[in-house]
Design a protein around this motif. Structure first.
Motif, PDB file in Angstrom:
ATOM      1  N   ALA A  89       0.868  -1.290  -0.069  1.00 22.15           N
ATOM      2  CA  ALA A  89       0.138  -0.103  -0.034  1.00 22.15           C
ATOM      3  C   ALA A  89       0.820   1.127   0.052  1.00 22.15           C
ATOM      4  CB  ALA A  89      -0.899  -0.057   1.238  1.00 22.15           C
ATOM      5  N   ALA A  90       2.012   1.064   0.655  1.00 18.94           N
ATOM      6  CA  ALA A  90       2.915   2.269   0.712  1.00 18.94           C
ATOM      7  C   ALA A  90       4.206   1.954   0.594  1.00 18.94           C
ATOM      8  CB  ALA A  90       2.461   3.274   2.140  1.00 18.94           C
ATOM      9  N   PRO A  91       4.938   1.840  -0.560  1.00 17.48           N
ATOM     10  CA  PRO A  91       6.235   1.289  -0.645  1.00 17.48           C
ATOM     11  C   PRO A  91       7.221   2.458  -0.475  1.00 17.48           C
ATOM     12  CG  PRO A  91       5.265   1.483  -2.797  1.00 17.48           C
ATOM     13  CD  PRO A  91       4.329   1.797  -1.866  1.00 17.48           C
ATOM     14  N   THR A  92       7.713   2.645   0.703  1.00 14.51           N
ATOM     15  CA  THR A  92       8.611   3.928   0.961  1.00 14.51           C
ATOM     16  C   THR A  92       9.781   3.322   1.960  1.00 14.51           C
ATOM     17  OG1 THR A  92       9.141   5.979   1.871  1.00 14.51           O
ATOM     18  CG2 THR A  92       7.029   4.866   2.436  1.00 14.51           C
ATOM     19  N   SER A  93      10.951   3.879   1.938  1.00 13.14           N
ATOM     20  CA  SER A  93      11.993   3.470   2.665  1.00 13.14           C
ATOM     21  C   SER A  93      11.628   3.868   4.024  1.00 13.14           C
ATOM     22  CB  SER A  93      13.403   4.223   2.520  1.00 13.14           C
ATOM     23  OG  SER A  93      13.760   4.075   1.060  1.00 13.14           O
ATOM     24  N   GLY A  94      10.904   4.604   4.589  1.00 14.50           N
ATOM     25  CA  GLY A  94      10.543   4.911   5.946  1.00 14.50           C
ATOM     26  C   GLY A  94       9.721   3.862   6.573  1.00 14.50           C
ATOM     27  N   GLY A  95       9.250   3.208   5.789  1.00 12.85           N
ATOM     28  CA  GLY A  95       8.467   1.695   6.060  1.00 12.85           C
ATOM     29  C   GLY A  95       7.597   1.958   7.352  1.00 12.85           C
ATOM     30  N   LEU A  96       7.889   0.959   8.351  1.00 17.31           N
ATOM     31  CA  LEU A  96       6.901   1.121   9.540  1.00 17.31           C
ATOM     32  C   LEU A  96       6.587   2.236  10.260  1.00 17.31           C
ATOM     33  CD1 LEU A  96       9.249  -1.594  10.743  1.00 17.31           C
ATOM     34  CD2 LEU A  96       7.066  -2.343  10.043  1.00 17.31           C
ATOM     35  N   TYR A  97       7.453   3.282  10.398  1.00 15.32           N
ATOM     36  CA  TYR A  97       7.120   4.529  10.786  1.00 15.32           C
ATOM     37  C   TYR A  97       6.218   5.374  10.075  1.00 15.32           C
ATOM     38  CZ  TYR A  97       9.486   9.037   9.699  1.00 15.32           C
ATOM     39  OH  TYR A  97       9.870  10.354   9.394  1.00 15.32           O
ATOM     40  N   TYR A  98       6.524   5.230   8.631  1.00 15.66           N
ATOM     41  CA  TYR A  98       5.706   6.006   7.879  1.00 15.66           C
ATOM     42  C   TYR A  98       4.349   5.478   7.797  1.00 15.66           C
ATOM     43  CZ  TYR A  98       4.350   8.236   3.350  1.00 15.66           C
ATOM     44  OH  TYR A  98       3.681   8.925   2.373  1.00 15.66           O
ATOM     45  N   TRP A  99       4.091   4.157   8.139  1.00 20.52           N
ATOM     46  CA  TRP A  99       2.745   3.395   8.115  1.00 20.52           C
ATOM     47  C   TRP A  99       2.141   3.886   9.271  1.00 20.52           C
ATOM     48  CZ3 TRP A  99       5.208  -1.919   7.050  1.00 20.52           C
ATOM     49  CH2 TRP A  99       5.809  -2.044   5.623  1.00 20.52           C
ATOM     50  N   THR A 100       2.963   3.848  10.340  1.00 17.37           N
ATOM     51  CA  THR A 100       2.304   4.171  11.646  1.00 17.37           C
ATOM     52  C   THR A 100       1.700   5.576  11.720  1.00 17.37           C
ATOM     53  OG1 THR A 100       3.824   2.801  12.683  1.00 17.37           O
ATOM     54  CG2 THR A 100       2.738   4.516  14.167  1.00 17.37           C
ATOM     55  N   CYS A 108      -2.524  11.007  18.378  1.00 15.98           N
ATOM     56  CA  CYS A 108      -1.307  10.125  18.902  1.00 15.98           C
ATOM     57  C   CYS A 108      -0.298   9.747  17.678  1.00 15.98           C
ATOM     58  CB  CYS A 108      -1.614   9.136  19.720  1.00 15.98           C
ATOM     59  SG  CYS A 108      -2.779   7.951  18.689  1.00 15.98           S
ATOM     60  N   ARG A 109      -0.739  10.249  16.467  1.00 17.30           N
ATOM     61  CA  ARG A 109       0.342   9.757  15.394  1.00 17.30           C
ATOM     62  C   ARG A 109       1.828  10.244  15.311  1.00 17.30           C
ATOM     63  NH1 ARG A 109      -3.164  12.495  10.634  1.00 17.30           N
ATOM     64  NH2 ARG A 109      -2.271  14.555  10.692  1.00 17.30           N
ATOM     65  N   ASN A 110       2.117  11.336  15.970  1.00 14.13           N
ATOM     66  CA  ASN A 110       3.347  12.160  15.904  1.00 14.13           C
ATOM     67  C   ASN A 110       4.172  10.922  17.122  1.00 14.13           C
ATOM     68  OD1 ASN A 110       2.809  13.655  14.022  1.00 14.13           O
ATOM     69  ND2 ASN A 110       2.714  15.379  15.605  1.00 14.13           N
ATOM     70  N   THR A 412       3.033  -2.070  16.054  1.00 13.80           N
ATOM     71  CA  THR A 412       2.312  -0.537  16.042  1.00 13.80           C
ATOM     72  C   THR A 412       1.481  -0.281  14.768  1.00 13.80           C
ATOM     73  OG1 THR A 412       4.193  -0.269  17.343  1.00 13.80           O
ATOM     74  CG2 THR A 412       2.870   1.590  16.680  1.00 13.80           C
ATOM     75  N   PRO A 413       2.127  -0.563  13.599  1.00 16.55           N
ATOM     76  CA  PRO A 413       1.506  -0.134  12.252  1.00 16.55           C
ATOM     77  C   PRO A 413       0.258  -1.096  11.964  1.00 16.55           C
ATOM     78  CG  PRO A 413       3.583  -1.033  11.670  1.00 16.55           C
ATOM     79  CD  PRO A 413       3.587  -0.696  13.252  1.00 16.55           C
ATOM     80  N   ILE A 414       0.581  -2.490  12.134  1.00 19.78           N
ATOM     81  CA  ILE A 414      -0.454  -3.476  12.126  1.00 19.78           C
ATOM     82  C   ILE A 414      -1.626  -3.216  13.030  1.00 19.78           C
ATOM     83  CG2 ILE A 414      -0.845  -5.974  12.086  1.00 19.78           C
ATOM     84  CD1 ILE A 414       1.912  -6.487  11.586  1.00 19.78           C
ATOM     85  N   THR A 415      -1.383  -2.728  14.079  1.00 19.15           N
ATOM     86  CA  THR A 415      -2.721  -2.655  14.853  1.00 19.15           C
ATOM     87  C   THR A 415      -3.360  -1.107  14.649  1.00 19.15           C
ATOM     88  OG1 THR A 415      -1.441  -3.646  16.754  1.00 19.15           O
ATOM     89  CG2 THR A 415      -3.366  -2.340  17.320  1.00 19.15           C
ATOM     90  N   THR A 416      -2.377  -0.129  14.268  1.00 15.83           N
ATOM     91  CA  THR A 416      -3.067   1.167  14.195  1.00 15.83           C
ATOM     92  C   THR A 416      -3.933   1.214  12.894  1.00 15.83           C
ATOM     93  OG1 THR A 416      -0.982   1.848  12.841  1.00 15.83           O
ATOM     94  CG2 THR A 416      -1.315   2.700  15.023  1.00 15.83           C
ATOM     95  N   ARG A 417      -3.638   0.322  11.912  1.00 16.95           N
ATOM     96  CA  ARG A 417      -4.399  -0.153  10.492  1.00 16.95           C
ATOM     97  C   ARG A 417      -6.053  -0.415  10.774  1.00 16.95           C
ATOM     98  NH1 ARG A 417      -4.047  -4.671   5.856  1.00 16.95           N
ATOM     99  NH2 ARG A 417      -6.256  -4.327   5.400  1.00 16.95           N
ATOM    100  N   PHE A 418      -6.023  -1.152  12.038  1.00 18.80           N
ATOM    101  CA  PHE A 418      -7.285  -1.545  12.256  1.00 18.80           C
ATOM    102  C   PHE A 418      -8.034  -0.923  13.624  1.00 18.80           C
ATOM    103  CE2 PHE A 418      -5.515  -5.257  10.307  1.00 18.80           C
ATOM    104  CZ  PHE A 418      -6.426  -5.448   9.237  1.00 18.80           C
ATOM    105  N   VAL A 419      -7.138  -0.312  14.577  1.00 20.22           N
ATOM    106  CA  VAL A 419      -7.844   0.352  15.569  1.00 20.22           C
ATOM    107  C   VAL A 419      -8.408   1.690  15.365  1.00 20.22           C
ATOM    108  CG1 VAL A 419      -7.038   1.239  17.768  1.00 20.22           C
ATOM    109  CG2 VAL A 419      -6.410  -0.961  17.187  1.00 20.22           C
TER     110      VAL A 419
END
Length: 521
Positions: A89-100, A108-110, A412-419
């Protein structure tokens, strides 16, 4: 025709990256096979197994090696699938932190992105440290085999070898993207050859006195650490979880991969699947060829259980030849850890999220790669290696910290997607209705295993033998939270997550945070 196809693919990749808020700065030189090579050699089935086999040998022996491995593969696949969806969905080098940041609530995203970012940053140092420390131990094991087990290593010698390994890798990883991409094919070839040597050649060469019956190899339970059997079996899962770990590594080369939205998720899934099958074959082969005296293998003077098994089966010359290949594969794995870590640090510094961002966010004009972040990662890894002087348990903690820290970053990003309420748009790779159940299994498993990784090696423990994972990780996380909320200088005053670099004039302006997150989500 091929050139036209390539340039149109490149334009499509650049367009996808632009929707995520970034311009194309790195060269897209990684083909899908080479992207798979990064993940597969990052996992490095044989060298990784040699590094951490003592966990499953001591906590269950053959049963843990064969059935523990098979048992752990299902949740690992679930984590990989959940990660692959986000990567597509979001292929960027920032990866996990970017998705979160893109999927969490604006409230709370920051903070969440800050925690994942700090965690991922230190994680790259832990991965490099754990892989290269294992490489240094493997080099001393080779000397021990060559001298008929008369050589005894000291911590100073080990650290010296470790430092030489880290610094030489930093030189290699500073090369151009094309060179690093082509090297991946060699890495794939070497890793598969090693797997086949253990699965086919080892059983053929093992003398009768070390050959085990199917009864023992598939059903023998040996508990050397003193935990109750059920708990011992759970502790043994550290071996497969560390071996098949770091599959998110390829996410951080998203901006150097062709057709990243498809290539990255498939590299994650395929590297896990291939490693799971080959790893199971290797464990079965070892259980049939290691003899029944497991305590002798664990406390071997060589200092590496797998090296002792090879020495018993293949003799000095044969063991040394195979072991040199293991060291080469481990070395390649360490250099890929450094490569991936440098790209992640580059992504953070591009967003101004690090204290030295203005120096780290630079692309070398000769190699067109972020050389400064490579050396930054090497210096961090050299600092982590100093734990060896605290004691063997402290440096052994780098293995469990590497998994624990990566699980915090994955959850963190897997949970934030659904929560949280967000408009997540799936990429070309998605699971449809299965997304939520797969993510639920993945997150539950990771939370459970994080707790397990805080236990000490044996029930009777003292200051020297304690598990340093909780102390080191807890200390680091407390520091990250303090730095975020620190008056005047804390991240809460200036950190706004991913910052678009397509319109630099906007950088730092109030509306930037929202415009980027709209692009992101």
């Amino acid at each position: 025709m091929h050139h036209m196809a390539t340039s149109s693919q490149q334009s499509a990749d650049e367009a996808v990256l632009a929707t995520l808020g970034y311009k194309q700065e790195l060269r897209r030189a990684f083909t899908p096979l080479e992207v798979f090579g990064v993940a597969f050699s990052f996992i490095g089935v044989v060298p990784s197994t040699t590094s951490v086999l003592f966990y499953s040998l001591s906590n269950g022996g053959p049963v843990a090696m064969v059935w523990g491995w098979a048992f752990a593969c299902f949740p690992i696949v679930c984590i990989g699938l959940a990660m692959a969806e986000l990567a597509s969905a979001a292929p960027t080098s920032g990866g996990l932190y970017y998705w979160t940041h893109s999927l969490a609530s604006p409230r709370c995203r920051n903070f969440l992105a800050w925690i994942v970012g700090c965690n991922s940053l230190v994680l790259t140092a832990w991965w490099v440290a754990s892989v290269d420390w294992a490489c240094a131990v493997q080099i001393t094991a080779a000397v021990s085999i060559a001298t008929n087990q008369t050589y005894a290593k000291t911590n100073k010698e080990l650290y010296g070898i470790y430092a030489a390994v880290v610094l030489s890798q930093a030189v290699a990883v500073s090369l151009g993207t094309k060179v690093l991409a082509r090297l991946q094919k060699i890495y794939i070839f070497l890793n598969i050859c090693l797997c086949l040597i253990i699965i086919i050649a080892l059983p053929a060469a093992t003398p009768l006195e070390y050959r085990n019956t199917a009864n023992f190899a598939l059903g023998g339970f040996t508990n050397l650490n003193g935990w109750p059997s059920g708990l011992a079996f759970i502790f043994s899962l550290t071996t497969p979880l560390w071996v098949i770990g770091g599959y998110d590594s390829v996410v951080h080369i998203s901006e150097e991969a062709s057709n990243a939205a498809v290539a990255i998720p498939w590299a994650i899934i395929n590297s896990i699947a291939v490693s799971a099958i080959l790893g199971w074959g290797i464990n079965v082969s070892l259980t049939f060829c290691m003899g029944t005296d497991l305590s002798a293998i664990v406390s071997s003077p060589i200092g590496q259980p797998v090296a002792q098994i090879l020495y018993n089966s293949l003799g000095r010359e044969g063991a040394l030849a195979v072991w040199c290949l293991v060291i080469a594969a481990q070395y390649m794995m360490g250099s890929n850890c450094l490569l991936v870590g440098s790209r992640q640090t580059f992504a953070f510094s591009r967003d101004g999220a690090l204290p030295l961002s203005r120096y780290l966010y630079r692309i070398n004009r000769y190699t067109k790669t972020p050389v400064n972040t490579v050396w930054f990662g090497a210096v961090l890894a050299l600092a982590v290696g100093l734990l060896a002087f605290v004691g063997s348990q402290a440096i052994d903690a780098v293995f469990t910290i590497a998994i624990t820290a990566s699980y915090i970053s994955y959850i963190t990003p897997i949970t934030t997607r659904f929560v949280f309420k967000n408009n997540f748009k799936p990429g070309p790779f998605n699971l449809g209705r299965l997304s939520f159940p797969v993510a639920a299994i993945a997150v539950s498993w990771m939370v459970f295993m994080i707790i397990i990784f805080f236990f000490p090696t044996t029930p009777q423990t003292n200051a020297q033998k304690m598990n340093y994972t909780v102390a080191v990780l807890g200390g680091f996380m407390s520091l990250a939270i303090f730095w975020y909320y620190c008056p005047v200088y804390g991240g809460v005053h200036w950190f706004n997550g991913p910052v678009s670099n397509i319109a630099p004039a906007l950088r730092g302006e109030q509306g930037e945070e929202d415009s980027v997150s709209e692009k992101v989500t």
